[in-house]
Motif scaffolding. Structure first.
Motif, PDB file in Angstrom:
ATOM      1  N   THR A 143       4.610  11.744  -1.135  1.00  0.00           N
ATOM      2  CA  THR A 143       5.164  10.489  -0.661  1.00  0.00           C
ATOM      3  C   THR A 143       4.299   9.337  -1.136  1.00  0.00           C
ATOM      4  N   VAL A 144       4.942   8.295  -1.634  1.00  0.00           N
ATOM      5  CA  VAL A 144       4.213   7.086  -1.988  1.00  0.00           C
ATOM      6  C   VAL A 144       3.736   6.448  -0.685  1.00  0.00           C
ATOM      7  N   LEU A 145       2.459   6.099  -0.631  1.00  0.00           N
ATOM      8  CA  LEU A 145       1.910   5.603   0.630  1.00  0.00           C
ATOM      9  C   LEU A 145       2.530   4.292   1.087  1.00  0.00           C
ATOM     10  N   ASN A 146       2.874   3.426   0.170  1.00  0.00           N
ATOM     11  CA  ASN A 146       3.535   2.166   0.517  1.00  0.00           C
ATOM     12  C   ASN A 146       4.734   2.040  -0.406  1.00  0.00           C
ATOM     13  N   HIS A 147       5.870   2.551   0.020  1.00  0.00           N
ATOM     14  CA  HIS A 147       7.066   2.633  -0.819  1.00  0.00           C
ATOM     15  C   HIS A 147       7.900   1.360  -0.656  1.00  0.00           C
ATOM     16  N   ALA A 148       7.766   0.470  -1.617  1.00  0.00           N
ATOM     17  CA  ALA A 148       8.516  -0.792  -1.598  1.00  0.00           C
ATOM     18  C   ALA A 148       9.725  -0.686  -2.511  1.00  0.00           C
ATOM     19  N   THR A 149      10.866  -1.113  -2.011  1.00  0.00           N
ATOM     20  CA  THR A 149      12.085  -1.180  -2.817  1.00  0.00           C
ATOM     21  C   THR A 149      12.724  -2.541  -2.585  1.00  0.00           C
ATOM     22  N   ALA A 150      13.822  -2.781  -3.243  1.00  0.00           N
ATOM     23  CA  ALA A 150      14.556  -4.034  -3.049  1.00  0.00           C
ATOM     24  C   ALA A 150      15.092  -4.129  -1.626  1.00  0.00           C
ATOM     25  N   HIS A 151      15.147  -3.003  -0.920  1.00  0.00           N
ATOM     26  CA  HIS A 151      15.710  -2.974   0.433  1.00  0.00           C
ATOM     27  C   HIS A 151      14.652  -3.038   1.526  1.00  0.00           C
ATOM     28  N   GLY A 152      13.378  -3.119   1.151  1.00  0.00           N
ATOM     29  CA  GLY A 152      12.329  -3.191   2.159  1.00  0.00           C
ATOM     30  C   GLY A 152      11.164  -2.285   1.813  1.00  0.00           C
ATOM     31  N   THR A 153      10.244  -2.146   2.766  1.00  0.00           N
ATOM     32  CA  THR A 153       9.038  -1.361   2.556  1.00  0.00           C
ATOM     33  C   THR A 153       8.928  -0.281   3.612  1.00  0.00           C
ATOM     34  N   ASP A 154       8.561   0.926   3.173  1.00  0.00           N
ATOM     35  CA  ASP A 154       8.312   2.035   4.086  1.00  0.00           C
ATOM     36  C   ASP A 154       6.828   2.364   4.015  1.00  0.00           C
ATOM     37  N   ARG A 155       6.099   2.016   5.070  1.00  0.00           N
ATOM     38  CA  ARG A 155       4.656   2.243   5.120  1.00  0.00           C
ATOM     39  C   ARG A 155       4.293   3.415   6.031  1.00  0.00           C
ATOM     40  N   SER A 156       5.261   4.229   6.407  1.00  0.00           N
ATOM     41  CA  SER A 156       4.989   5.335   7.328  1.00  0.00           C
ATOM     42  C   SER A 156       4.010   6.347   6.737  1.00  0.00           C
ATOM     43  N   ALA A 157       4.094   6.599   5.436  1.00  0.00           N
ATOM     44  CA  ALA A 157       3.153   7.538   4.815  1.00  0.00           C
ATOM     45  C   ALA A 157       1.735   6.971   4.815  1.00  0.00           C
ATOM     46  N   LEU A 158       1.608   5.660   4.627  1.00  0.00           N
ATOM     47  CA  LEU A 158       0.294   5.028   4.670  1.00  0.00           C
ATOM     48  C   LEU A 158      -0.309   5.188   6.066  1.00  0.00           C
ATOM     49  N   THR A 159       0.493   4.969   7.087  1.00  0.00           N
ATOM     50  CA  THR A 159       0.022   5.144   8.463  1.00  0.00           C
ATOM     51  C   THR A 159      -0.428   6.583   8.681  1.00  0.00           C
ATOM     52  N   ARG A 160       0.344   7.531   8.195  1.00  0.00           N
ATOM     53  CA  ARG A 160      -0.013   8.952   8.326  1.00  0.00           C
ATOM     54  C   ARG A 160      -1.302   9.256   7.560  1.00  0.00           C
ATOM     55  N   PHE A 161      -1.434   8.711   6.340  1.00  0.00           N
ATOM     56  CA  PHE A 161      -2.634   8.913   5.533  1.00  0.00           C
ATOM     57  C   PHE A 161      -3.865   8.361   6.248  1.00  0.00           C
ATOM     58  N   GLN A 162      -3.732   7.188   6.870  1.00  0.00           N
ATOM     59  CA  GLN A 162      -4.854   6.554   7.567  1.00  0.00           C
ATOM     60  C   GLN A 162      -5.307   7.363   8.778  1.00  0.00           C
ATOM     61  N   ARG A 163      -4.460   8.245   9.270  1.00  0.00           N
ATOM     62  CA  ARG A 163      -4.800   9.081  10.429  1.00  0.00           C
ATOM     63  C   ARG A 163      -5.416  10.420  10.044  1.00  0.00           C
ATOM     64  N   LEU A 164      -5.498  10.712   8.743  1.00  0.00           N
ATOM     65  CA  LEU A 164      -6.113  11.961   8.296  1.00  0.00           C
ATOM     66  C   LEU A 164      -7.609  11.938   8.586  1.00  0.00           C
ATOM     67  N   PRO A 165      -8.231  13.112   8.691  1.00  0.00           N
ATOM     68  CA  PRO A 165      -9.695  13.150   8.862  1.00  0.00           C
ATOM     69  C   PRO A 165     -10.385  12.478   7.666  1.00  0.00           C
ATOM     70  N   VAL A 166     -11.470  11.783   7.941  1.00  0.00           N
ATOM     71  CA  VAL A 166     -12.178  11.023   6.903  1.00  0.00           C
ATOM     72  C   VAL A 166     -12.538  11.892   5.702  1.00  0.00           C
ATOM     73  N   PRO A 167     -13.045  13.119   5.863  1.00  0.00           N
ATOM     74  CA  PRO A 167     -13.365  13.923   4.671  1.00  0.00           C
ATOM     75  C   PRO A 167     -12.140  14.184   3.782  1.00  0.00           C
ATOM     76  N   GLN A 168     -10.983  14.356   4.385  1.00  0.00           N
ATOM     77  CA  GLN A 168      -9.751  14.576   3.620  1.00  0.00           C
ATOM     78  C   GLN A 168      -9.373  13.320   2.829  1.00  0.00           C
ATOM     79  N   VAL A 169      -9.513  12.160   3.437  1.00  0.00           N
ATOM     80  CA  VAL A 169      -9.230  10.889   2.762  1.00  0.00           C
ATOM     81  C   VAL A 169     -10.227  10.681   1.623  1.00  0.00           C
ATOM     82  N   GLU A 170     -11.492  11.012   1.854  1.00  0.00           N
ATOM     83  CA  GLU A 170     -12.509  10.851   0.811  1.00  0.00           C
ATOM     84  C   GLU A 170     -12.196  11.722  -0.408  1.00  0.00           C
TER      85      GLU A 170
END
Length: 166
Positions: free
Chosen positions: A85-112
């Protein structure tokens, strides 16, 4: 930055940046691909740069197109499909940032680990004398099931030749 294409809702085309279009395709009833074409002169220039970047840069995080088809309207790039999933999926119809929110909630070592893979790919781009000028959350594809991060395709055409100041 180079990489695999954006992932979309099944059957729904999207325009990740003005001038280009990409959509999923299934061939031979099994293998999925992402096809990227230009729709404007600017889009053609971006895909031409993407072809040049793929010729100059090799890195395991940077997914190369399997086929490049040169036509009168510019190149068509055919990438292997990667789940994610694209973390910030922007289209002509709007933006879906749900994956970014999910990514930000991952454990820090996983994000690193994910960010290390993307930044290491940028070092490969830099070593080729290029600069990735379009790095933001809309350029990141993350496969939550496999815990894998990859740069997304639109950034491929945004690499520019590095010219140090005089």
């Amino acid at each position: 930055m180079a990489g695999p294409p954006h992932r979309r809702q099944p059957g729904r085309a999207a325009t990740p940046r003005p001038g280009s279009s990409s959509w999923p395709r299934t061939l031979r009833r099994s293998r999925r691909w992402l096809v990227k074409t230009a729709t404007t002169v600017e889009g053609r220039a971006s895909l031409d740069r993407a072809v040049a970047v793929h010729a100059a840069v090799s890195h395991p995080t940077i997914v190369r197109p399997t086929w490049t088809i040169h036509g009168t309207a510019g190149p068509t790039l055919v990438y292997p499909w990667y789940d994610g999933t694209v973390l910030n999926h922007a289209t002509a119809h709007g933006t879906d940032r749900s994956a970014l929110t999910r990514f930000q909630r991952l454990p820090v070592p996983q994000v690193e680990v994910a960010l290390d893979a993307i930044l290491d790919a940028h070092l490969a781009v830099s070593a080729a004398g290029l600069v990735a000028v379009d790095l933001y959350d809309g350029c990141f594809l993350y496969d939550f099931a496999a815990d894998v991060a990859l740069p997304a395709a639109p950034a491929v055409g945004q690499c520019r030749q590095f010219r140090p100041p005089p």
